[in-house]
Design an enzyme around this catalytic site. Sequence first.
Site, PDB file in Angstrom:
ATOM      1  NE  ARG A  97      -3.086   0.021   3.161  1.00 32.80           N
ATOM      2  CZ  ARG A  97      -2.504   0.268   4.343  1.00 32.80           C
ATOM      3  NH1 ARG A  97      -1.963   1.449   4.584  1.00 32.80           N
ATOM      4  NH2 ARG A  97      -2.451  -0.671   5.272  1.00 32.80           N
ATOM      5  CE1 TYR A 133     -18.162  11.811 -14.024  1.00 31.20           C
ATOM      6  CE2 TYR A 133     -17.151  12.278 -11.896  1.00 31.20           C
ATOM      7  CZ  TYR A 133     -17.715  11.392 -12.789  1.00 31.20           C
ATOM      8  OH  TYR A 133     -17.838  10.073 -12.450  1.00 31.20           O
ATOM      9  CG  ASP A 184     -11.753  16.625 -14.122  1.00 28.34           C
ATOM     10  OD1 ASP A 184     -11.083  16.087 -15.026  1.00 28.34           O
ATOM     11  OD2 ASP A 184     -12.647  16.022 -13.497  1.00 28.34           O
ATOM     12  CE  LYS A 214     -14.442   8.415 -17.479  1.00 26.72           C
ATOM     13  NZ  LYS A 214     -14.777   9.650 -16.778  1.00 26.72           N
TER      14      LYS A 214
END
Length: 372
Positions: free
Chosen positions: A46, A97, A168, A193
């Site tokens: 992690r 978004y 963004d 994306k």
Amino acid sequence: MAESKKWHAETLAIVAGRAPSPGGPFNVPPTFASTYRDGGDLGYGRWGNPTWSAFEETLGELEGGYCVSFASGLAAVSALVASVPLGTTVVFPSNGYNGTRGLLERLEKEGRLSTRAVDVVDTQEVLNAMDGADLLWLESPTNPLLGIADLPAILRAARDVGVTAVVDNTFATPMLQQPLALGATAVVHSATKYIGGHSDLLMGAVIVAEESRRDELVEWRTTQGAIPGVMEAYLALRGLRTLPVRFARQQRTAAELAERLDDHRHVLRVRYPGLASDPGFERASAQMGGFGAMLSFEVRDAESADRVIESLRLVVGGTSLGGVESTIDRRARWKGEEQLPGGLLRLSVGLEHPVDLWADLDEALNAVFANS
Ligand SMILES: *Cc1c(COP(=O)(O)O)cnc(C)c1O
């Protein structure tokens, strides 16, 4: 990477994040490890992973900052939103978004912060809303109306008044704009994306200009556990290597389809910043390296829009974007987007041949409106 400053994005996408070990593989392979043997600097799965690092180095080079990867775009968004103090005021795009909007509205309902929704295309409205705010959230082009914010002016103003500004950059990608260079505090991506580009993974990233912010984000990721999967990081980097060439082609096809749709007798309106008649054209021309591969167009009403989607044989109905395949979505069907025109269709232009795409769209439109 000392030479990187003089290389173009196309070159950086290929050479960044590679391990130069003689006899080794060209690419950093996926390292499947929940724990590492004592004696190194990674320790536990992690805390770090060489495959994440290779992806982060590459996207960091392309955006011009330090990159931290996350489990999804929204995990990256959350990491940034979480870094603001309790009681903060956040300015965010009313037409942005819906996942980010949903997160902010939820935090507001819980009393953790307050929000101010703005139309980011209206620069004066954004500047006014910044007064007394702590965080400014920006999207340009916006999703799904493809509005263009005056990023240079807004980011300069945010910097002057000390407001943390996040962009963004999912729709534009670093191929069209690098907001850190314009003064943004952080850039966020849904790597799901264009970066991944093949509709087969979810991943997110934040890129910041300051090393200390990078360290804070890594600490947040370690504490929260919103780490990317190893295979996802490997595939996302594989996707990133071809982003420049995919994006250039998708953008060229999008421009062609936008022109043709704009002339189509059954299309009421096209929104694409590359059309000379589009309200965002001048801004986009001045501040972006291209107009992108997303466009929206409107037909008469929701019912005919749904029938257009059903009539398409090549373009796939589906809600995501940025993949090699062209996808189409009627946005007003989604919760939180009911205010959009019912007949608005958002098209993510893929890598199919433009002639085939146009034939598909034209035939579907003509079939649906055959008797009108
Ligand atoms: C999809 C998307 C996100 C969220 O990313 P996920 O990877 O789905 O979590 C954030 N911003 C924009 C602009 C997006 O399109």
